[in-house]
Write an enzyme that holds these catalytic residues in place. Structure first.
Site, PDB file in Angstrom:
ATOM      1  N   GLY A  33      42.234  37.350  50.455  1.00 38.70           N
ATOM      2  CA  GLY A  33      43.186  38.410  50.500  1.00 38.70           C
ATOM      3  C   GLY A  33      42.779  39.682  49.641  1.00 38.70           C
ATOM      4  N   ASN A  34      43.437  40.753  49.682  1.00 35.42           N
ATOM      5  CA  ASN A  34      42.987  41.846  48.480  1.00 35.42           C
ATOM      6  C   ASN A  34      44.190  42.282  47.970  1.00 35.42           C
ATOM      7  OD1 ASN A  34      43.885  44.163  50.252  1.00 35.42           O
ATOM      8  ND2 ASN A  34      42.321  42.992  51.775  1.00 35.42           N
ATOM      9  N   HIS A  35      44.350  43.187  47.136  1.00 36.16           N
ATOM     10  CA  HIS A  35      45.538  43.801  46.310  1.00 36.16           C
ATOM     11  C   HIS A  35      46.036  44.738  46.974  1.00 36.16           C
ATOM     12  CE1 HIS A  35      44.819  41.392  42.771  1.00 36.16           C
ATOM     13  NE2 HIS A  35      43.521  41.731  42.728  1.00 36.16           N
TER      14      HIS A  35
END
Ligand code: CTP
Ligand code: CA
Length: 227
Positions: A33-35
């Site tokens: 995933g990512n932030h």
């Protein structure tokens, strides 16, 4: 706020906004995933409602209150986001891809939890490309949304990278953020440049994400395809 905040200049328009960040599962408990928090996309949704638009917000893995007056479609993976945006985009006037979309996904998703074993090195994770939702929408020959907007977070040569990305994606507007050093992700403030295909650039000084959102809508209503 934007030049035209407070006006009902999106009345009668259907706008579709993607927000948040997609997650690609590795096994039933893990993902890549990512932030992205989704805050910028939610600010776009709130400001679009305030300017009179009908708003569909496709929200990937966000933990934010639903914007009043918007239809929220929760999704998780890039495939789900792609299907939801494509469905909502039919007949829409504007699509804004504010979501951080995973470029790659694991080739294999384990059906059971991946376990470690003593003395056994982990397998590398094989990845494959996800489709580019923004470029796909912008390249449509039929049913292309009149205005397609992308976001880009860049760390180097922000303007030059943004111009190149605008051309590559084929979209009408590109909102370029400079990231790194604690900027943009998860913060309350944002600073960006909105690029159009006629060489125009709107510099939006550091401020609340609503200000950048209003500047994006200012640029959207100024697009020839909407006027
Ligand atoms: N985007 C998309 N589908 C993807 C990847 C990105 O629709 N598979 C959209 C994002 O929502 C964003 C824009 O494309 O609006 C730019 O994303 P970005 O990650 O900056 O672009 P990439 O082409 O993936 O370039 P990079 O290699 O720099 O990540
Ligand atoms: Ca990317």
């Amino acid at each position: 706020r934007g030049e035209r905040a407070g006006e009902q200049d999106l009345a009668g328009r259907h706008v579709v906004i993607s927000a948040g960040g997609t997650r690609e599962p590795l096994d039933p408990v893990r993902f890549l995933g990512n932030h992205s928090s989704g805050k910028q996309g939610y600010a776009l949704a709130r400001t679009a409602v305030a300017r009179g638009a009908r708003v569909t917000l496709v929200a990937a893995n966000t933990a934010l209150p639903d914007p009043a007056g918007a239809t929220v479609v929760p999704v998780s993976t890039t495939g789900e986001l792609s299907r939801a945006v494509t469905e909502a985009a039919a007949g829409a006037d504007v699509v804004v891809m504010a979501a951080a979309v995973a470029d790659f996904r694991p080739v294999h998703v384990a059906t059971g939890k991946i376990k470690k074993r003593d003395g056994v090195e982990p397998e590398p994770i094989a990845l494959e490309r996800n489709p580019d939702i923004l470029a796909g929408l912008a390249a449509r020959r039929e049913d292309r949304p009149p205005v397609v907007v992308g976001f880009a977070a860049e760390t180097d040569d922000v303007l030059a990278s943004g111009r190149a990305k605008l051309a590559r994606k084929g979209c009408d507007l590109l909102v370029v953020n400079e990231v790194g050093g604690g900027r943009a992700f998860g913060t309350e403030d944002n600073e960006a440049v909105v690029l159009d295909t006629r060489g125009g650039e709107r510099h939006v000084p550091r401020g609340p994400k609503e200000d950048l959102a209003d500047a994006v809508w200012d640029a959207v209503v100024a697009e020839p395809a909407l006027s």
